[in-house]
Design an enzyme around this catalytic site. Sequence first.
Site, short mmCIF file in Angstrom:
data_model
loop_
_atom_site.label_atom_id
_atom_site.label_comp_id
_atom_site.label_asym_id
_atom_site.label_seq_id
_atom_site.Cartn_x
_atom_site.Cartn_y
_atom_site.Cartn_z
N ASP A 202 -4.85 10.51 8.88
CA ASP A 202 -3.60 10.01 9.43
C ASP A 202 -3.25 10.66 10.76
OD1 ASP A 202 -2.75 8.15 7.39
OD2 ASP A 202 -2.53 9.89 6.09
N TYR B 201 -10.88 -2.71 3.43
CA TYR B 201 -10.01 -2.18 4.49
C TYR B 201 -10.87 -1.99 5.74
CZ TYR B 201 -6.09 0.53 6.44
OH TYR B 201 -5.04 0.98 7.20
N GLU C 165 0.88 -1.16 0.00
CA GLU C 165 0.00 0.00 0.00
C GLU C 165 0.92 1.22 0.00
OE1 GLU C 165 -4.03 1.26 2.22
OE2 GLU C 165 -2.27 1.35 3.50
#
Length: 274
Positions: A58, A173, A47
Amino acid sequence: MSRYDNLFESLSGEGAFVPFIMLGDPSPEVALEIVRAAVAGGADALELGVPFSDPVADGPTIQASHIRALENGATVDAAIEQIKTIRAEFPELPIGMLIYGNVPFTLGIENFYQEFHDAGADSILLPDVPVREGAPFIAAAAKANIEPIFIAPAQASEKTLAGVAKNSKGYIYAISRDGVTGTEKASETRGLDEVVANVKRFGGAPILLGFGISTPQHVADAIAAGASGAITGSAITKIIEKHVSRETGTDIDVEALKKEITDFVASMKAATKK
Protein backbone atom coordinates in the site's frame (compact mmCIF):
# COMPACT_ATOMS: atom_id res chain seq x y z
CA MET A 1 -22.97 -20.50 -8.00
CA SER A 2 -20.97 -18.14 -5.82
CA ARG A 3 -21.97 -14.57 -5.06
CA TYR A 4 -19.32 -13.43 -7.55
CA ASP A 5 -20.76 -15.69 -10.24
CA ASN A 6 -24.21 -14.26 -9.58
CA LEU A 7 -22.88 -10.71 -9.66
CA PHE A 8 -21.02 -10.96 -12.95
CA GLU A 9 -23.91 -12.82 -14.56
CA SER A 10 -26.29 -10.05 -13.51
CA LEU A 11 -24.13 -7.22 -14.89
CA SER A 12 -25.23 -7.51 -18.48
CA GLY A 13 -23.83 -4.61 -20.46
CA GLU A 14 -22.01 -2.92 -17.60
CA GLY A 15 -19.03 -3.41 -15.34
CA ALA A 16 -18.68 -3.87 -11.61
CA PHE A 17 -17.52 -1.14 -9.27
CA VAL A 18 -15.86 -2.37 -6.07
CA PRO A 19 -14.77 0.04 -3.34
CA PHE A 20 -12.01 -0.84 -0.91
CA ILE A 21 -12.80 0.10 2.69
CA MET A 22 -10.57 -0.42 5.71
CA LEU A 23 -12.38 -2.06 8.61
CA GLY A 24 -11.96 -0.06 11.80
CA ASP A 25 -11.02 3.21 10.09
CA PRO A 26 -11.56 5.60 11.77
CA SER A 27 -13.56 3.43 14.20
CA PRO A 28 -15.55 0.20 13.90
CA GLU A 29 -18.82 2.09 14.12
CA VAL A 30 -17.95 4.70 11.50
CA ALA A 31 -16.42 2.09 9.20
CA LEU A 32 -19.76 0.28 9.15
CA GLU A 33 -21.51 3.54 8.25
CA ILE A 34 -19.01 4.01 5.42
CA VAL A 35 -19.79 0.51 4.12
CA ARG A 36 -23.52 1.28 4.21
CA ALA A 37 -22.93 4.55 2.37
CA ALA A 38 -20.90 2.79 -0.33
CA VAL A 39 -23.61 0.18 -0.84
CA ALA A 40 -26.21 2.95 -1.02
CA GLY A 41 -24.13 4.54 -3.78
CA GLY A 42 -24.30 1.38 -5.87
CA ALA A 43 -21.24 -0.69 -4.93
CA ASP A 44 -21.51 -4.06 -6.64
CA ALA A 45 -19.22 -5.81 -4.16
CA LEU A 46 -16.87 -4.85 -1.34
CA GLU A 47 -13.17 -5.28 -0.78
CA LEU A 48 -12.52 -4.90 2.94
CA GLY A 49 -9.13 -4.42 4.54
CA VAL A 50 -7.96 -5.79 7.87
CA PRO A 51 -5.55 -3.33 9.50
CA PHE A 52 -1.92 -4.44 9.65
CA SER A 53 1.21 -2.75 10.95
CA ASP A 54 3.37 -3.24 7.84
CA PRO A 55 1.22 -2.96 4.70
CA VAL A 56 3.97 -3.25 2.10
CA ALA A 57 1.68 -3.26 -0.96
CA ASP A 58 0.00 0.00 0.00
CA GLY A 59 0.92 3.60 -0.66
CA PRO A 60 0.87 6.36 1.97
CA THR A 61 -2.88 7.00 1.87
CA ILE A 62 -3.93 3.46 2.73
CA GLN A 63 -0.93 3.02 5.04
CA ALA A 64 -2.36 5.91 7.06
CA SER A 65 -5.73 4.14 7.10
CA HIS A 66 -4.12 1.05 8.62
CA ILE A 67 -2.47 3.21 11.26
CA ARG A 68 -5.64 5.13 12.15
CA ALA A 69 -7.55 1.91 12.61
CA LEU A 70 -4.83 0.30 14.71
CA GLU A 71 -4.47 3.39 16.89
CA ASN A 72 -8.22 3.26 17.52
CA GLY A 73 -8.04 -0.33 18.74
CA ALA A 74 -8.67 -2.37 15.58
CA THR A 75 -8.01 -6.11 15.85
CA VAL A 76 -8.58 -9.15 13.67
CA ASP A 77 -11.35 -10.32 16.00
CA ALA A 78 -13.05 -6.92 15.73
CA ALA A 79 -12.79 -7.10 11.93
CA ILE A 80 -14.46 -10.51 11.94
CA GLU A 81 -17.33 -9.13 13.99
CA GLN A 82 -17.75 -6.27 11.51
CA ILE A 83 -17.87 -8.75 8.62
CA LYS A 84 -20.64 -10.65 10.39
CA THR A 85 -22.64 -7.43 10.70
CA ILE A 86 -22.11 -6.54 7.03
CA ARG A 87 -23.05 -10.02 5.86
CA ALA A 88 -26.24 -9.97 7.93
CA GLU A 89 -27.25 -6.62 6.39
CA PHE A 90 -26.25 -7.48 2.80
CA PRO A 91 -26.76 -11.23 2.34
CA GLU A 92 -26.23 -11.27 -1.45
CA LEU A 93 -23.32 -8.81 -1.70
CA PRO A 94 -19.92 -10.34 -2.53
CA ILE A 95 -17.45 -9.56 0.25
CA GLY A 96 -13.76 -9.83 -0.51
CA MET A 97 -11.01 -9.43 2.03
CA LEU A 98 -7.54 -7.95 1.61
CA ILE A 99 -5.34 -9.25 4.42
CA TYR A 100 -1.59 -9.45 4.85
CA GLY A 101 0.07 -12.85 5.18
CA ASN A 102 1.09 -12.53 8.82
CA VAL A 103 -2.55 -12.94 9.86
CA PRO A 104 -3.01 -16.49 8.47
CA PHE A 105 0.41 -17.45 9.78
CA THR A 106 -0.58 -16.22 13.25
CA LEU A 107 -4.03 -17.83 13.29
CA GLY A 108 -3.01 -20.99 11.46
CA ILE A 109 -3.82 -21.14 7.76
CA GLU A 110 -6.80 -23.49 7.89
CA ASN A 111 -8.29 -21.81 10.94
CA PHE A 112 -7.81 -18.40 9.30
CA TYR A 113 -9.81 -19.27 6.19
CA GLN A 114 -12.52 -21.02 8.17
CA GLU A 115 -13.00 -18.07 10.54
CA PHE A 116 -13.40 -15.61 7.70
CA HIS A 117 -15.73 -17.93 5.83
CA ASP A 118 -17.88 -18.37 8.91
CA ALA A 119 -18.04 -14.59 9.32
CA GLY A 120 -19.39 -14.21 5.78
CA ALA A 121 -16.40 -13.47 3.54
CA ASP A 122 -16.44 -14.79 -0.02
CA SER A 123 -12.85 -14.25 -1.09
CA ILE A 124 -9.44 -13.44 0.35
CA LEU A 125 -6.52 -11.68 -1.33
CA LEU A 126 -3.14 -11.86 0.42
CA PRO A 127 -1.14 -9.15 -1.38
CA ASP A 128 2.21 -10.29 -0.01
CA VAL A 129 1.70 -13.94 -1.01
CA PRO A 130 2.42 -14.42 -4.73
CA VAL A 131 0.79 -17.26 -6.60
CA ARG A 132 4.09 -19.15 -6.83
CA GLU A 133 3.99 -19.51 -3.02
CA GLY A 134 0.23 -19.96 -2.81
CA ALA A 135 -0.26 -23.74 -2.71
CA PRO A 136 -1.00 -24.13 1.03
CA PHE A 137 -3.26 -21.06 0.98
CA ILE A 138 -5.14 -22.29 -2.09
CA ALA A 139 -5.72 -25.68 -0.45
CA ALA A 140 -6.91 -24.16 2.82
CA ALA A 141 -9.17 -21.71 0.99
CA ALA A 142 -10.79 -24.53 -0.98
CA LYS A 143 -11.37 -26.52 2.21
CA ALA A 144 -13.13 -23.54 3.80
CA ASN A 145 -15.10 -22.66 0.64
CA ILE A 146 -13.28 -19.32 0.28
CA GLU A 147 -12.33 -18.09 -3.19
CA PRO A 148 -8.62 -17.18 -3.34
CA ILE A 149 -7.68 -14.06 -5.29
CA PHE A 150 -4.25 -13.37 -6.73
CA ILE A 151 -2.73 -10.26 -8.27
CA ALA A 152 -1.81 -10.19 -11.94
CA PRO A 153 1.06 -7.67 -12.15
CA ALA A 154 1.26 -5.42 -15.18
CA GLN A 155 4.67 -6.82 -16.19
CA ALA A 156 4.16 -10.43 -15.08
CA SER A 157 5.71 -13.44 -16.77
CA GLU A 158 3.54 -15.91 -18.66
CA LYS A 159 4.10 -18.47 -15.89
CA THR A 160 2.82 -16.04 -13.26
CA LEU A 161 -0.22 -15.04 -15.30
CA ALA A 162 -1.07 -18.68 -16.00
CA GLY A 163 -0.88 -19.41 -12.26
CA VAL A 164 -3.00 -16.39 -11.39
CA ALA A 165 -5.65 -17.34 -13.95
CA LYS A 166 -5.75 -20.95 -12.79
CA ASN A 167 -5.96 -20.24 -9.07
CA SER A 168 -8.02 -17.02 -8.74
CA LYS A 169 -11.61 -18.13 -8.27
CA GLY A 170 -13.82 -15.08 -7.62
CA TYR A 171 -12.05 -12.61 -9.86
CA ILE A 172 -8.55 -11.76 -10.98
CA TYR A 173 -7.04 -8.58 -9.54
CA ALA A 174 -5.13 -7.07 -12.45
CA ILE A 175 -3.10 -3.98 -11.64
CA SER A 176 -3.15 -1.13 -14.10
CA ARG A 177 0.42 -0.11 -13.34
CA ASP A 178 3.41 -1.21 -11.28
CA GLY A 179 4.06 0.04 -7.76
CA VAL A 180 1.89 0.34 -4.66
CA THR A 181 -1.71 1.39 -4.20
CA GLY A 182 -2.56 5.07 -4.31
CA THR A 183 -3.85 8.02 -6.23
CA GLU A 184 -0.39 9.59 -6.14
CA LYS A 185 0.24 7.76 -9.42
CA ALA A 186 -2.83 7.44 -11.61
CA SER A 187 -3.94 4.43 -13.59
CA GLU A 188 -2.06 4.35 -16.87
CA THR A 189 -4.81 4.58 -19.46
CA ARG A 190 -2.42 3.99 -22.32
CA GLY A 191 -1.89 0.27 -22.58
CA LEU A 192 -4.81 -0.81 -20.36
CA ASP A 193 -6.22 -2.88 -23.20
CA GLU A 194 -2.86 -4.66 -23.48
CA VAL A 195 -2.83 -5.31 -19.71
CA VAL A 196 -6.32 -6.84 -19.82
CA ALA A 197 -5.71 -8.79 -23.02
CA ASN A 198 -2.47 -10.17 -21.60
CA VAL A 199 -4.32 -11.62 -18.60
CA LYS A 200 -7.29 -12.84 -20.66
CA ARG A 201 -5.02 -15.00 -22.78
CA PHE A 202 -4.95 -17.48 -19.93
CA GLY A 203 -8.70 -17.59 -19.28
CA GLY A 204 -9.94 -17.75 -15.72
CA ALA A 205 -12.20 -15.55 -13.62
CA PRO A 206 -13.42 -12.04 -14.55
CA ILE A 207 -10.79 -9.32 -14.38
CA LEU A 208 -11.06 -6.32 -12.07
CA LEU A 209 -8.54 -3.52 -12.56
CA GLY A 210 -7.03 -1.76 -9.56
CA PHE A 211 -4.22 0.61 -8.46
CA GLY A 212 -4.60 4.29 -9.30
CA ILE A 213 -8.31 4.05 -10.17
CA SER A 214 -9.61 7.30 -8.70
CA THR A 215 -11.96 8.99 -11.19
CA PRO A 216 -15.01 7.99 -13.24
CA GLN A 217 -12.88 8.32 -16.36
CA HIS A 218 -10.45 5.73 -14.97
CA VAL A 219 -13.39 3.37 -14.43
CA ALA A 220 -14.72 4.00 -17.94
CA ASP A 221 -11.24 3.36 -19.36
CA ALA A 222 -10.99 0.07 -17.46
CA ILE A 223 -14.33 -1.13 -18.84
CA ALA A 224 -13.45 0.04 -22.35
CA ALA A 225 -10.20 -1.92 -22.11
CA GLY A 226 -12.19 -5.12 -21.55
CA ALA A 227 -12.07 -5.45 -17.76
CA SER A 228 -15.17 -6.69 -15.96
CA GLY A 229 -14.88 -3.89 -13.43
CA ALA A 230 -12.66 -1.69 -11.31
CA ILE A 231 -11.54 -1.45 -7.70
CA THR A 232 -10.94 1.88 -5.96
CA GLY A 233 -9.29 2.27 -2.58
CA SER A 234 -7.14 5.33 -2.05
CA ALA A 235 -9.65 7.81 -3.46
CA ILE A 236 -12.25 6.65 -0.94
CA THR A 237 -9.68 6.59 1.84
CA LYS A 238 -8.77 10.21 1.03
CA ILE A 239 -12.40 11.21 1.54
CA ILE A 240 -12.34 9.53 4.95
CA GLU A 241 -9.00 11.14 5.78
CA LYS A 242 -10.40 14.57 4.98
CA HIS A 243 -13.22 14.09 7.47
CA VAL A 244 -10.95 12.70 10.20
CA SER A 245 -8.03 15.05 9.74
CA ARG A 246 -8.25 15.82 13.42
CA GLU A 247 -5.92 13.67 15.48
CA THR A 248 -8.57 11.13 16.47
CA GLY A 249 -11.64 9.65 14.89
CA THR A 250 -13.95 11.47 17.25
CA ASP A 251 -16.14 14.48 16.56
CA ILE A 252 -16.75 13.53 12.92
CA ASP A 253 -19.67 14.76 10.90
CA VAL A 254 -20.68 11.24 9.97
CA GLU A 255 -23.63 12.31 7.85
CA ALA A 256 -21.43 14.57 5.72
CA LEU A 257 -18.88 11.79 5.34
CA LYS A 258 -21.56 9.28 4.33
CA LYS A 259 -23.03 11.65 1.75
CA GLU A 260 -19.65 12.26 0.15
CA ILE A 261 -18.91 8.52 0.04
CA THR A 262 -22.33 7.73 -1.46
CA ASP A 263 -21.99 10.47 -4.09
CA PHE A 264 -18.47 9.37 -5.02
CA VAL A 265 -19.43 5.70 -5.34
CA ALA A 266 -22.50 6.64 -7.40
CA SER A 267 -20.32 8.61 -9.83
CA MET A 268 -17.86 5.72 -10.17
CA LYS A 269 -20.64 3.18 -10.63
CA ALA A 270 -22.27 5.35 -13.31
CA ALA A 271 -19.02 5.18 -15.29
CA THR A 272 -19.33 1.38 -15.56
CA LYS A 273 -22.45 1.83 -17.71
CA LYS A 274 -20.95 3.99 -20.45
